[in-house]
Write a protein that holds these residues in place. Structure first.
Motif, PDB file in Angstrom:
ATOM      1  N   ASP A   1       1.226  -2.398  34.586  1.00  0.00           N
ATOM      2  CA  ASP A   1       2.148  -1.547  33.845  1.00  0.00           C
ATOM      3  C   ASP A   1       1.386  -0.652  32.883  1.00  0.00           C
ATOM      4  O   ASP A   1       0.611  -1.127  32.054  1.00  0.00           O
ATOM      5  N   MET A   2       1.639   0.667  32.968  1.00  0.00           N
ATOM      6  CA  MET A   2       0.926   1.611  32.115  1.00  0.00           C
ATOM      7  C   MET A   2       1.689   1.942  30.839  1.00  0.00           C
ATOM      8  O   MET A   2       1.222   2.727  30.020  1.00  0.00           O
ATOM      9  N   GLY A   3       2.860   1.384  30.647  1.00  0.00           N
ATOM     10  CA  GLY A   3       3.589   1.594  29.400  1.00  0.00           C
ATOM     11  C   GLY A   3       3.951   3.046  29.177  1.00  0.00           C
ATOM     12  O   GLY A   3       4.428   3.742  30.070  1.00  0.00           O
ATOM     13  N   GLU A   4       3.675   3.555  27.967  1.00  0.00           N
ATOM     14  CA  GLU A   4       4.108   4.885  27.571  1.00  0.00           C
ATOM     15  C   GLU A   4       3.260   6.016  28.145  1.00  0.00           C
ATOM     16  O   GLU A   4       3.588   7.172  27.970  1.00  0.00           O
ATOM     17  N   VAL A   5       2.150   5.710  28.780  1.00  0.00           N
ATOM     18  CA  VAL A   5       1.302   6.787  29.285  1.00  0.00           C
ATOM     19  C   VAL A   5       1.472   6.999  30.788  1.00  0.00           C
ATOM     20  O   VAL A   5       0.618   7.566  31.437  1.00  0.00           O
ATOM     21  N   SER A   6       2.582   6.541  31.350  1.00  0.00           N
ATOM     22  CA  SER A   6       2.784   6.654  32.786  1.00  0.00           C
ATOM     23  C   SER A   6       2.785   8.106  33.248  1.00  0.00           C
ATOM     24  O   SER A   6       2.435   8.397  34.391  1.00  0.00           O
ATOM     25  N   THR A   7       3.182   9.041  32.398  1.00  0.00           N
ATOM     26  CA  THR A   7       3.197  10.446  32.787  1.00  0.00           C
ATOM     27  C   THR A   7       1.795  11.054  32.748  1.00  0.00           C
ATOM     28  O   THR A   7       1.573  12.097  33.339  1.00  0.00           O
ATOM     29  N   GLN A   8       0.875  10.432  32.067  1.00  0.00           N
ATOM     30  CA  GLN A   8      -0.481  10.977  31.945  1.00  0.00           C
ATOM     31  C   GLN A   8      -1.491  10.229  32.796  1.00  0.00           C
ATOM     32  O   GLN A   8      -2.579  10.730  33.017  1.00  0.00           O
ATOM     33  N   VAL A   9      -1.115   9.035  33.235  1.00  0.00           N
ATOM     34  CA  VAL A   9      -2.031   8.222  34.032  1.00  0.00           C
ATOM     35  C   VAL A   9      -1.356   7.876  35.356  1.00  0.00           C
ATOM     36  O   VAL A   9      -0.250   7.358  35.369  1.00  0.00           O
ATOM     37  N   GLU A  10      -2.023   8.179  36.449  1.00  0.00           N
ATOM     38  CA  GLU A  10      -1.515   7.846  37.773  1.00  0.00           C
ATOM     39  C   GLU A  10      -2.366   6.746  38.388  1.00  0.00           C
ATOM     40  O   GLU A  10      -3.589   6.756  38.247  1.00  0.00           O
ATOM     41  N   GLN A  11      -1.689   5.817  39.042  1.00  0.00           N
ATOM     42  CA  GLN A  11      -2.398   4.757  39.749  1.00  0.00           C
ATOM     43  C   GLN A  11      -2.371   5.011  41.244  1.00  0.00           C
ATOM     44  O   GLN A  11      -1.371   5.457  41.791  1.00  0.00           O
ATOM     45  N   HIS A  12      -3.491   4.712  41.885  1.00  0.00           N
ATOM     46  CA  HIS A  12      -3.602   4.865  43.327  1.00  0.00           C
ATOM     47  C   HIS A  12      -4.153   3.572  43.913  1.00  0.00           C
ATOM     48  O   HIS A  12      -4.993   2.912  43.295  1.00  0.00           O
ATOM     49  N   ILE A  13      -3.697   3.237  45.085  1.00  0.00           N
ATOM     50  CA  ILE A  13      -4.157   2.033  45.766  1.00  0.00           C
ATOM     51  C   ILE A  13      -5.267   2.417  46.737  1.00  0.00           C
ATOM     52  O   ILE A  13      -5.102   3.316  47.555  1.00  0.00           O
ATOM     53  N   GLY A  14      -6.382   1.731  46.645  1.00  0.00           N
ATOM     54  CA  GLY A  14      -7.500   2.001  47.540  1.00  0.00           C
ATOM     55  C   GLY A  14      -8.582   2.832  46.875  1.00  0.00           C
ATOM     56  O   GLY A  14      -8.481   3.235  45.719  1.00  0.00           O
ATOM     57  N   ARG A  15      -9.625   3.089  47.636  1.00  0.00           N
ATOM     58  CA  ARG A  15     -10.756   3.854  47.120  1.00  0.00           C
ATOM     59  C   ARG A  15     -10.411   5.332  46.986  1.00  0.00           C
ATOM     60  O   ARG A  15      -9.625   5.867  47.773  1.00  0.00           O
ATOM     61  N   PRO A  16     -11.001   6.010  46.013  1.00  0.00           N
ATOM     62  CA  PRO A  16     -10.740   7.446  45.882  1.00  0.00           C
ATOM     63  C   PRO A  16     -11.381   8.229  47.020  1.00  0.00           C
ATOM     64  O   PRO A  16     -12.494   7.914  47.461  1.00  0.00           O
ATOM     65  N   ASN A  17     -10.665   9.242  47.485  1.00  0.00           N
ATOM     66  CA  ASN A  17     -11.213  10.162  48.481  1.00  0.00           C
ATOM     67  C   ASN A  17     -11.963  11.255  47.715  1.00  0.00           C
ATOM     68  O   ASN A  17     -11.376  12.251  47.293  1.00  0.00           O
TER      69      ASN A  17
END
Length: 542
Positions: free
Chosen positions: A471-487
């Motif tokens: 859970d990213m709390g209040e910064v969900s609009t500024q922080v994005e989560q991705h599953i897996g390795r970055p391309n």
């Protein structure tokens, strides 16, 4: 109108030329893809470094073979083959010894060439290794040519007689030691047994230098300068290290730092006060730290500054007990969490280092802190620095950080400067592959907090599986989560497309594969016509 058109054409030519030079010479790997990653037991430098090393090798070859004057009536060496052997033996020996000042200079922390050129320590460390390899090959050739010449002149008895001469034995010891030094300096040994490698390296280097002085003693001091220059470089480097330690904390030998370890984040946070330093640390600086409370108190290791602030975290801030707490919420007053002398330390401005514990030094430091549950532990440290150049990232309209694990400290070092202090604030993206949710949560809530609040920073977190998401709390609009390795290729190409009409800086610090992916992606982006892209890489290892 004609002048304006001509100026535009000239500007375009320079832009195209600079872009061609970057994508074909300065940025790419020497061959294909691998640069940061090792190839078997070795590493291959970047193309610009390889070209520089090749030029140096060519110079050595020319100096060793050019200008021999072979004559028929030589009263000392009757046949042309004897003349060639003697000239080649002398020349290779002299050139090998003449390389010693470069070997010692390029291997030092306090390297005048770094100050003059702006190239980093890792680059000169590559030059140091290759100068040593070339010098060793010349020393071996010198020994082989003289051995052949001796056997031609007198056979085994004559060869055995030479071992009664000190200068001959000193030369043999120096050559064998140089070969041994190359073997003990291969990448696999440096990476797995660094402390042992360093002790052997220093010991053999001293032995080589002293035996070379003995080897040239028959020349009555003619070549002694090639001993004294490396010796002076070594003494100068040690004196500069001592001076840097003194000016960091004048009047005291050591500095009291605060250290804590988080099991959930698997990270050590070391906070060192900077109030007494005669200089202000800058973004991108790194310091060599020696922990005097460690059983191996003589070891020092380099770490990049993660942040500079007046706040020092207490133990509770590292834990995952309150995952629902907003990441941008105010932290507890640190003075309420500690007492006594440590509480006094919290009132000072500190620079923070985030250290990933592995084996050896960082593992011992983790073990030292593992039992401390309530408050940071005071440790005595020697601070040798600052080293490294601050990149002018504030001059770019867009800055892209690609980080893996604890490599995020490089991005953190620049965030406040880019998002809060720069006159023209750039758009900043951080793409961070991280395994430990506790580590990510702490960094975003503590070290990146002000940059996120300023609204100029967007963060993309990459976790290995859905189970690792949090859970990213209040910064969900500024922080994005991705599953897996970055391309990495897609990330760089997207940033390059968004930066059209402006300039882009790509900064990579992470595992070797990630760095090589970023390097290749920047080269591809330059080929696509995005000419105003620069690539910066902070290496995990040297």
């Amino acid at each position: 109108m004609h002048r304006s058109h001509q100026s535009y054409d000239i500007s375009g030519i320079w832009t195209e030329t600079g872009s061609w030079f970057k994508r074909n010479v300065t940025i790419p790997a020497t061959f294909g893809y691998r640069c940061a990653q090792n190839v078997w037991w070795a590493t291959i430098p970047s193309r610009i470094q390889t070209l520089t090393i090749a030029a140096f090798l060519l110079m050595n070859v020319v100096f060793c073979v050019h200008g021999y004057r072979i004559i028929d009536d030589n009263i000392y060496f009757g046949t042309p083959i004897r003349q060639v052997l003697r000239y080649a033996a002398d020349r290779t020996g002299i050139i090998s010894f003449a390389n010693f000042p470069f070997i010692w200079l390029f291997g030092m922390r306090n390297n005048v060439a770094i100050w003059l050129t702006g190239w980093d320590f890792g680059t000169y460390n590559n030059f140091h290794r290759w100068c040593a390899r070339i010098s060793t090959l010349e020393a071996v050739a010198h020994s082989i040519f003289y051995t052949i010449l001796i056997f031609m002149n007198g056979g085994w008895n004559y060869y055995a007689w030479w071992f009664t001469m000190w200068f001959w034995n000193a030369g043999q010891i120096a050559t064998v030691s140089m070969c041994a030094l190359l073997v003990f300096s291969i990448y696999w040994i440096r990476r797995r047994f660094y402390e042992a490698f360093l002790l052997v390296h220093i010991g053999l280097s001293i032995l080589i230098l002293l035996t070379m002085l003995g080897h040239v003693s028959i020349f009555d001091g003619e070549y002694d300068i090639l001993f004294w220059i490396p010796a002076f470089i070594w003494v100068f480097d040690r004196a500069m290290r001592l001076l840097r330690i003194i000016i960091y904390n004048p009047g005291q030998w050591s500095t009291t730092a605060l250290a804590s370890y988080s099991h959930s984040a698997n990270i050590i946070r070391l906070s060192i006060p900077v109030d007494k330093a005669l200089y202000k640390p800058r973004s991108g600086n790194y310091f060599y730290l020696t922990v005097l409370d460690d059983k191996r108190f003589w070891e020092s290791h380099p770490f990049t500054i993660a942040s500079l602030s007046g706040d020092v975290p207490h133990k509770a801030e590292f834990t995952d007990e309150n995952e629902g707490v907003p990441l941008l919420a105010s932290t507890t007053n640190s003075s309420e969490a500690v007492d006594g002398g440590v509480g006094a330390e919290l009132k000072k401005q500190h620079m923070a280092f985030l250290i990933r514990p592995y084996d050896s030094f960082s593992g011992r430091l983790r073990d030292m802190l593992a039992d401390e549950q309530l408050a940071p532990t005071s440790v005595r440290v020697l601070v040798d620095g600052p080293y490294g150049h601050t990149q002018r990232l504030h001059q770019y309209q867009r800055v892209l950080f690609i980080a893996g694990g604890s490599g995020v400290v490089v991005a953190l070092s620049y965030l406040n400067t880019l998002c809060l202090e720069a006159k023209t604030l750039p758009t900043v993206e951080l793409h961070w592959a991280v395994r430990e949710p506790g580590f990510a949560r702490h960094v975003l809530a503590k070290d990146a907090r002000e940059a996120l609040t300023a609204g100029r920073l967007s963060v993309h977190l990459y976790v290995s599986s859905q189970m690792d998401a949090f859970d990213m709390g209040e910064v969900s609009t500024q922080v994005e989560q991705h599953i897996g390795r970055p391309n990495i290729h897609s990330i760089v190409m997207s940033a390059a497309a968004g930066a059209r009409g402006g300039n882009l800086a790509v900064v990579a610090c992470g595992p070797a594969r990630m760095a090589d992916d970023a390097r290749l992606a920047v080269v591809d982006a330059l080929r696509e016509g995005n000419h105003h892209i620069d690539y910066f890489e902070e290496s995990f290892t040297w």
